[in-house]
Design an enzyme around this catalytic site. Structure first.
Site, short mmCIF file in Angstrom:
data_model
loop_
_atom_site.label_atom_id
_atom_site.label_comp_id
_atom_site.label_asym_id
_atom_site.label_seq_id
_atom_site.Cartn_x
_atom_site.Cartn_y
_atom_site.Cartn_z
CB ALA A 32 -0.97 -0.01 1.17
CG HIS A 34 2.06 6.06 1.87
ND1 HIS A 34 3.17 6.62 2.46
CD2 HIS A 34 1.55 5.18 2.77
CE1 HIS A 34 3.32 6.12 3.66
NE2 HIS A 34 2.37 5.23 3.89
N GLY A 36 5.33 8.39 1.63
CA GLY A 36 6.23 8.11 2.75
C GLY A 36 7.23 7.01 2.37
CG HIS A 37 5.90 3.05 1.72
ND1 HIS A 37 4.54 3.18 1.71
CD2 HIS A 37 6.19 2.27 2.80
CE1 HIS A 37 4.01 2.50 2.71
NE2 HIS A 37 4.99 1.94 3.39
CD GLN A 61 3.90 -6.05 11.25
OE1 GLN A 61 4.88 -6.61 10.75
NE2 GLN A 61 3.78 -4.73 11.27
CD GLU A 151 12.97 10.54 12.34
OE1 GLU A 151 12.27 11.58 12.28
OE2 GLU A 151 14.18 10.54 12.62
CB SER A 189 -1.08 1.87 4.41
OG SER A 189 0.27 1.92 4.02
O1 PAF Z 1 6.45 -0.61 9.22
C1 PAF Z 1 6.04 -1.59 8.54
O2 PAF Z 1 5.52 -1.44 7.43
C2 PAF Z 1 6.16 -2.99 9.13
O3 PAF Z 1 5.99 -2.99 10.51
C3 PAF Z 1 7.46 -3.70 8.74
C4 PAF Z 1 8.68 -3.00 9.30
C5 PAF Z 1 7.57 -3.77 7.23
C6 PAF Z 1 7.46 -5.12 9.27
O4 PAF Z 1 6.39 -5.86 8.77
#
Ligand code: PAF
Length: 286
Positions: A32, A34, A36-37, A61, A151, A189
């Site tokens: 997803a 954006h 930020g990525h 997670q 961050e 996201s």
């Molecule tokens: O920040 C995230 O998108 C997730 O927590 C990560 C670091 C990719 C681990 O699944």
């Protein structure tokens, strides 16, 4: 751009990058993608590394099935963005590739104590164990590299730094600044799940953080102002905390600290944070 779905191919590809004299820049994501990525990928490119993105919605997670199933997974769009943004390699493993015993529990879990215990750790049991486990696995298969994290997930970043230090991974961690939309909302996201009204309410978070950061203030002032601003906007406050940027405890020594905020808007958990300077002297209050 090469898309890879097995860990063995990923291991070989990242080894080839090193063999050819390049540095691996790994950007772990859950897709997803954006802006930020994009900023993490751009930083990896600017640092001269070969940008390698991982896309995996890690079920371990999520402590809430509803949240997991609601998580957007626009893989084709993500791959198109990676191509456009100059990514060299993308890892898109299946759940079975990452966690062979899934949906049975995985026997091995990585746990980082201390920095994970409060805030997101308290509100989402098991979340950080899931993140630490998947990040460890990605670091092991990727090998020596520089890894880029935002961050915005400040506690996650602190945990990853601790993990790398404790386990001796040959990985440099680079924390990158939060990217905001033109109104100030920290990109996530999860924002896609907010209605226009929810988005407007959510802006109270970044406004309050801007207020906290714009001059030295006491911990109490920050705490009161930020909480009140969120409540007034109808945001359900999960926590507001002013902490030491490394330990995430209240042992603020040199006046530099971080305000961490989590608020729930329309059922969506929004995280944000800002660096602040703490004023100890209460005699010249605002
Ligand atoms: O920040 C995230 O998108 C997730 O927590 C990560 C670091 C990719 C681990 O699944």
């Amino acid at each position: 751009m090469r898309q890879i779905s097995t860990l063995s191919e990923w291991r070989a590809a990242t080894e080839d990058i090193r063999q050819s004299g390049q540095r691996v820049g790994v950007i772990p994501t859950m897709g997803a993608l954006h802006e930020g990525h994009r900023s993490l990928i751009q930083r990896a490119i600017d640092d001269g590394t070969t940008p390698c993105v991982t896309i995996f919605v890690n079920p371990r997670q999520f402590n809430d099935e509803v949240d997991l199933h609601a998580y957007p997974q626009p893989l084709d769009d993500d791959l198109a963005r990676c191509r456009e943004w100059g990514v060299a390699y993308v890892l898109t493993p299946t759940i079975q590739e990452m966690w062979p015993s899934y949906p049975q529990a995985t026997a091995t879990t990585v746990q980082v104590a201390g920095v994970t215990e409060e805030f997101e750790g308290a509100g989402r049991p098991g979340h950080f164990d899931g993140v630490a486990s998947v990040v460890t696995k990605l670091f092991v298969v990727t090998g020596p590299s520089t890894a880029y994290f935002g961050e915005k997930d400040f506690q996650q970043l602190a945990m990853v730094r601790r993990l790398v230090l404790d386990m001796g991974f040959d990985i440099d961690i680079v924390g990158c600044p939060i990217v905001r939309d033109d109104k100030g909302l920290a990109l996530s996201s999860r924002n896609a799940r907010l209605s226009p009204t929810g988005r407007t309410a959510a802006l109270a978070i970044s406004r309050a953080l801007k207020w906290a950061a714009d001059r030295p203030r006491t911990v109490d002032e920050i705490d009161h102002h930020v909480r009140a601003a969120l409540i007034q906007a109808g945001i359900d406050v999960a926590y507001v905390a002013v902490v030491n940027q490394e330990t995430l405890q209240t042992d603020i020594v040199d006046g530099s600290a971080r305000v961490l905020v989590a608020g729930i808007v329309e059922g969506v958990r929004l995280l944000d944070n800002a660096p602040v300077v703490i004023r100890k002297d209460d005699t010249t209050c605002c």
